[in-house]
Motif scaffolding. Sequence first.
Motif, PDB file in Angstrom:
ATOM      1  N   ILE A 121       0.849  -1.198   0.000  1.00 15.02           N
ATOM      2  CA  ILE A 121       0.000   0.000   0.000  1.00 15.02           C
ATOM      3  C   ILE A 121       0.886   1.250   0.000  1.00 15.02           C
ATOM      4  CG2 ILE A 121      -1.718   1.328   1.307  1.00 15.02           C
ATOM      5  CD1 ILE A 121      -2.785  -1.361   2.398  1.00 15.02           C
ATOM      6  N   ASN A 122       1.894   1.250   0.862  1.00 12.84           N
ATOM      7  CA  ASN A 122       2.816   2.389   0.915  1.00 12.84           C
ATOM      8  C   ASN A 122       3.429   2.626  -0.460  1.00 12.84           C
ATOM      9  OD1 ASN A 122       2.257   2.206   3.620  1.00 12.84           O
ATOM     10  ND2 ASN A 122       4.316   1.598   4.252  1.00 12.84           N
ATOM     11  N   ASP A 123       3.895   1.540  -1.097  1.00 11.33           N
ATOM     12  CA  ASP A 123       4.549   1.659  -2.413  1.00 11.33           C
ATOM     13  C   ASP A 123       3.576   2.192  -3.460  1.00 11.33           C
ATOM     14  OD1 ASP A 123       6.774   0.640  -1.222  1.00 11.33           O
ATOM     15  OD2 ASP A 123       6.619  -1.366  -2.108  1.00 11.33           O
ATOM     16  N   LEU A 124       2.332   1.735  -3.379  1.00 10.70           N
ATOM     17  CA  LEU A 124       1.305   2.177  -4.333  1.00 10.70           C
ATOM     18  C   LEU A 124       1.061   3.685  -4.213  1.00 10.70           C
ATOM     19  CD1 LEU A 124      -1.053   1.362  -6.296  1.00 10.70           C
ATOM     20  CD2 LEU A 124      -2.470   1.087  -4.248  1.00 10.70           C
ATOM     21  N   LEU A 125       0.928   4.159  -2.983  1.00  8.65           N
ATOM     22  CA  LEU A 125       0.686   5.595  -2.755  1.00  8.65           C
ATOM     23  C   LEU A 125       1.834   6.408  -3.347  1.00  8.65           C
ATOM     24  CD1 LEU A 125      -0.517   5.513   0.988  1.00  8.65           C
ATOM     25  CD2 LEU A 125      -1.938   5.586  -1.071  1.00  8.65           C
ATOM     26  N   VAL A 126       3.060   5.965  -3.041  1.00  8.62           N
ATOM     27  CA  VAL A 126       4.247   6.697  -3.508  1.00  8.62           C
ATOM     28  C   VAL A 126       4.334   6.651  -5.030  1.00  8.62           C
ATOM     29  CG1 VAL A 126       6.780   6.616  -3.523  1.00  8.62           C
ATOM     30  CG2 VAL A 126       5.536   6.403  -1.346  1.00  8.62           C
ATOM     31  N   ALA A 127       4.086   5.483  -5.610  1.00  6.53           N
ATOM     32  CA  ALA A 127       4.230   5.335  -7.068  1.00  6.53           C
ATOM     33  C   ALA A 127       3.238   6.224  -7.816  1.00  6.53           C
ATOM     34  CB  ALA A 127       4.033   3.873  -7.463  1.00  6.53           C
ATOM     35  N   ARG A 128       1.986   6.227  -7.359  1.00 11.46           N
ATOM     36  CA  ARG A 128       0.980   7.057  -8.049  1.00 11.46           C
ATOM     37  C   ARG A 128       1.311   8.539  -7.915  1.00 11.46           C
ATOM     38  NH1 ARG A 128      -0.409   2.649  -9.645  1.00 11.46           N
ATOM     39  NH2 ARG A 128      -2.534   2.030 -10.166  1.00 11.46           N
ATOM     40  N   ALA A 129       1.761   8.943  -6.745  1.00 10.30           N
ATOM     41  CA  ALA A 129       2.128  10.352  -6.550  1.00 10.30           C
ATOM     42  C   ALA A 129       3.337  10.709  -7.412  1.00 10.30           C
ATOM     43  CB  ALA A 129       2.414  10.629  -5.075  1.00 10.30           C
ATOM     44  N   GLN A 130       4.279   9.770  -7.541  1.00 11.31           N
ATOM     45  CA  GLN A 130       5.456  10.030  -8.394  1.00 11.31           C
ATOM     46  C   GLN A 130       5.049  10.146  -9.859  1.00 11.31           C
ATOM     47  OE1 GLN A 130       7.945   6.812  -7.055  1.00 11.31           O
ATOM     48  NE2 GLN A 130       9.191   8.169  -5.736  1.00 11.31           N
ATOM     49  N   ASP A 131       3.911   9.568 -10.207  1.00  8.28           N
ATOM     50  CA  ASP A 131       3.359   9.711 -11.562  1.00  8.28           C
ATOM     51  C   ASP A 131       2.652  11.046 -11.743  1.00  8.28           C
ATOM     52  OD1 ASP A 131       4.208   7.341 -12.542  1.00  8.28           O
ATOM     53  OD2 ASP A 131       2.279   6.288 -12.320  1.00  8.28           O
ATOM     54  N   GLY A 132       2.656  11.868 -10.706  1.00  8.30           N
ATOM     55  CA  GLY A 132       2.039  13.186 -10.798  1.00  8.30           C
ATOM     56  C   GLY A 132       0.577  13.202 -10.381  1.00  8.30           C
ATOM     57  N   LYS A 133       0.095  12.117  -9.812  1.00 10.60           N
ATOM     58  CA  LYS A 133      -1.336  12.034  -9.460  1.00 10.60           C
ATOM     59  C   LYS A 133      -1.627  12.642  -8.091  1.00 10.60           C
ATOM     60  CE  LYS A 133      -2.221   9.113 -12.910  1.00 10.60           C
ATOM     61  NZ  LYS A 133      -2.456   9.700 -14.220  1.00 10.60           N
ATOM     62  N   ARG A 134      -2.867  13.123  -7.966  1.00 13.18           N
ATOM     63  CA  ARG A 134      -3.375  13.529  -6.648  1.00 13.18           C
ATOM     64  C   ARG A 134      -4.043  12.291  -6.045  1.00 13.18           C
ATOM     65  NH1 ARG A 134      -3.973  19.170  -5.915  1.00 13.18           N
ATOM     66  NH2 ARG A 134      -5.289  18.582  -4.175  1.00 13.18           N
ATOM     67  N   VAL A 135      -3.397  11.763  -5.050  1.00 20.08           N
ATOM     68  CA  VAL A 135      -3.854  10.499  -4.460  1.00 20.08           C
ATOM     69  C   VAL A 135      -4.592  10.772  -3.153  1.00 20.08           C
ATOM     70  CG1 VAL A 135      -3.135   8.228  -3.597  1.00 20.08           C
ATOM     71  CG2 VAL A 135      -1.826   9.345  -5.421  1.00 20.08           C
ATOM     72  N   VAL A 136      -5.797  10.241  -3.045  1.00 20.47           N
ATOM     73  CA  VAL A 136      -6.499  10.266  -1.760  1.00 20.47           C
ATOM     74  C   VAL A 136      -6.455   8.866  -1.170  1.00 20.47           C
ATOM     75  CG1 VAL A 136      -8.805  10.297  -0.733  1.00 20.47           C
ATOM     76  CG2 VAL A 136      -8.006  12.273  -2.009  1.00 20.47           C
ATOM     77  N   ARG A 137      -5.931   8.782   0.012  1.00 14.60           N
ATOM     78  CA  ARG A 137      -5.922   7.509   0.744  1.00 14.60           C
ATOM     79  C   ARG A 137      -7.061   7.591   1.749  1.00 14.60           C
ATOM     80  NH1 ARG A 137      -6.503   2.796   2.173  1.00 14.60           N
ATOM     81  NH2 ARG A 137      -5.040   1.760   3.568  1.00 14.60           N
ATOM     82  N   LEU A 138      -8.154   6.922   1.436  1.00 16.70           N
ATOM     83  CA  LEU A 138      -9.356   6.983   2.267  1.00 16.70           C
ATOM     84  C   LEU A 138      -9.292   5.888   3.328  1.00 16.70           C
ATOM     85  CD1 LEU A 138     -12.236   8.125   2.729  1.00 16.70           C
ATOM     86  CD2 LEU A 138     -13.039   6.446   1.059  1.00 16.70           C
TER      87      LEU A 138
END
Length: 257
Positions: free
Chosen positions: A76-93
């Motif tokens: 989960i941690n890696d997923l959050l970081v990877a999407r943000a590194q792709d320039g995405k606005r990530v909401v972790r609900l």
Amino acid sequence: MTGRVENTVGRVDLIGGGPGPIDLLTLRAWRLLQRADVVVMDRLGPTDIRDHVGPDVEVIDVGKHPGHHPVPQEAINDLLVARAQDGKRVVRLKGGDPFVFGRGGEEVAACLAAGIPVDVVPGISSAIAVPQAAGIPVTHRGVAGAVHIVNGPSEVTDATLAALRDDSVTTVILMGVGALPRIVSDALHAGVPADRPVAIVERGHHRDQRTTRSTLATVVVDAGRAGVRNPAVIVVGDVARAGLLQPEHQLAGDTVR
Ligand code: SAH
């Protein structure tokens, strides 16, 4: 100059989802949800997210469904970081509040370590709001002056036994259904009065919410007979007594919904 737009880093916001209904999100959480590119959601908290975000939003469910392998926290941690590194606005609900037994701290730390901008929006924690949904004020004046919140699977510490023994303290147990027999046995062995009231509130703030009232002496049998299941919040202490606020307590309910 190639004319190529640099891929700017996105961000991660951990938002507290509350106990379930979408209208128990804060306005700040809602605004972030409406601007999200990616939503990473859990099993608890609002599960109808698809209905509340645009069709282009990527919704990823990492919830721990019984019988299925949960997505490991590292992943989960890696997923959050990877999407943000792709320039995405990530909401972790997250269900409830991100920092109450939600491992939110680890997710924030992972983002910080990776240099990802991260913030946290508090949420309504089930520790307080699920008892409330059953009409239980965890600190009712003159009855309880402190609240001790524990997670069921951990060992029963001296601090928890002291809380259970103290009749002016409310003990709130999360994730506690499986551990209930062990907790009760430890409590009784440690001299906690057997008539200490216990309430188990399942699926608080949902239409199929159910409250089982008992005492330490009989709660294991009563919970077994009722078929009590997670998610549930277990409240031990005098505030859990039936009829604390009035006989046959019944709240009016929300007329806005
Ligand atoms: N961060 C969350 C707690 C996560 S631990 C919070 O602040 O609420 C998960 C536990 O929360 C569950 O095992 C259960 O004990 C409790 N829980 C969460 N939502 C609940 C609900 N709607 N009804 C009953 N218990 C709930």
